[in-house]
Design a protein around this motif. Structure first.
Motif, short mmCIF file in Angstrom:
data_model
loop_
_atom_site.label_atom_id
_atom_site.label_comp_id
_atom_site.label_asym_id
_atom_site.label_seq_id
_atom_site.Cartn_x
_atom_site.Cartn_y
_atom_site.Cartn_z
N GLU A 72 0.82 -1.21 0.00
CA GLU A 72 0.00 0.00 0.00
C GLU A 72 0.86 1.26 0.00
OE1 GLU A 72 -3.33 0.03 -0.19
OE2 GLU A 72 -3.47 -2.15 -0.13
N LYS A 73 0.21 2.37 -0.35
CA LYS A 73 0.87 3.68 -0.32
C LYS A 73 0.49 4.39 0.98
CE LYS A 73 0.57 4.26 -5.29
NZ LYS A 73 -0.44 4.51 -6.28
N GLY A 74 1.28 5.40 1.34
CA GLY A 74 0.95 6.22 2.50
C GLY A 74 -0.37 6.95 2.27
N LEU A 75 -0.95 7.44 3.33
CA LEU A 75 -2.27 8.04 3.24
C LEU A 75 -2.26 9.43 3.86
CD1 LEU A 75 -5.14 7.21 2.34
CD2 LEU A 75 -5.51 6.36 4.64
N GLU A 76 -2.82 10.38 3.14
CA GLU A 76 -2.95 11.75 3.61
C GLU A 76 -4.45 12.07 3.64
OE1 GLU A 76 -0.10 15.06 2.26
OE2 GLU A 76 -1.87 15.31 1.00
N LEU A 77 -4.92 12.59 4.76
CA LEU A 77 -6.34 12.88 4.90
C LEU A 77 -6.59 14.36 5.17
CD1 LEU A 77 -7.55 9.92 7.16
CD2 LEU A 77 -7.55 10.07 4.67
N GLY A 78 -7.77 14.81 4.83
CA GLY A 78 -8.22 16.15 5.17
C GLY A 78 -9.24 16.05 6.30
N LEU A 79 -9.15 16.96 7.24
CA LEU A 79 -10.09 17.03 8.36
C LEU A 79 -10.78 18.38 8.28
CD1 LEU A 79 -7.70 15.62 11.11
CD2 LEU A 79 -9.42 14.35 9.81
N ASN A 80 -12.12 18.38 8.31
CA ASN A 80 -12.82 19.64 8.07
C ASN A 80 -14.17 19.68 8.78
OD1 ASN A 80 -13.67 22.07 7.10
ND2 ASN A 80 -13.99 21.38 5.01
N GLY A 81 -14.20 20.38 9.90
CA GLY A 81 -15.46 20.60 10.59
C GLY A 81 -15.88 19.44 11.48
N PHE A 82 -17.13 19.51 11.92
CA PHE A 82 -17.63 18.55 12.90
C PHE A 82 -18.92 17.91 12.40
CE2 PHE A 82 -15.25 21.83 15.10
CZ PHE A 82 -14.34 21.06 15.80
N GLY A 83 -19.17 16.72 12.91
CA GLY A 83 -20.39 16.00 12.59
C GLY A 83 -20.86 15.26 13.82
N LYS A 84 -21.99 14.57 13.66
CA LYS A 84 -22.56 13.84 14.79
C LYS A 84 -23.31 12.62 14.29
CE LYS A 84 -26.37 17.11 14.63
NZ LYS A 84 -27.19 18.06 15.34
#
Length: 181
Positions: A72-84
């Motif tokens: 597998e390749k490395g993973l980069e994620l985006g984090l944006n705001g909140f949820g429930k």
């Protein structure tokens, strides 16, 4: 010798800098509302839900997971705001990421086929998120928690991280092994 079964799960954890910010957020929820359950695990995005495994075979599990991640390749994620999720869980949203969805799917399939793990319903209905409050969230007070969270901004468009195997030890989740790609 008795067989000892431990609890484990596989997750992506963000860089130390972002982890520190998420932990500050969790700590603020504890200070303001007494919500502390989420502090029992490091900030993470679950890839394989908690499962049971023979502790005597931990190294075999780690070797298998490393073998999987070698492809597998490395993973980069985006984090944006909140949820429930209803009035029971508050989380940081993970930006839509097809690479994450595909990795999770391959990992769950690998765990079922190669490690004979059960495929959980939540493995199939994957909704990536980073939990900041759960279990001790009270439905009657949820709007108060949500009103507070809604005033905050959490935006990290590109977060590097790593895959880890976590183990439950003394009612807390701890990193047992880093699974590098």
């Amino acid at each position: 010798m008795a067989k000892i079964i431990g609890k484990y799960f596989i997750a992506w954890i963000p860089s130390e800098e972002v982890s520190a910010e998420v932990n500050e957020l969790k700590t603020s929820l504890q200070a303001k509302f007494g919500l502390k359950y989420a502090l029992k695990s490091p900030p993470h995005v679950t890839l394989k839900m908690p499962f049971s495994w023979n502790e005597a075979k931990e190294q075999i599990l780690i070797q298998h997971l490393q073998g999987f991640m070698d492809q597998e390749k490395g993973l980069e994620l985006g984090l944006n705001g909140f949820g429930k999720f209803g009035k029971r869980v508050i989380f940081i949203k993970v930006s839509r990421n097809e690479a994450l969805i595909q990795l999770q799917s391959r990992l769950v399939h690998y765990c079922k086929k190669e490690l004979e793990m059960t495929k959980e319903l939540s493995d199939s209905n994957y909704h990536p998120h980073m939990t900041i409050a759960l279990k001790d969230v009270k439905a009657k007070d949820f709007e108060m928690y949500w009103d507070y969270i809604s005033t905050l901004i959490f935006y990290k468009p590109k977060v590097v991280g790593k895959l880890v195997l976590l183990k439950k030890v003394d009612f807390r989740w701890s990193i047992l092994a880093e699974i590098s790609s």
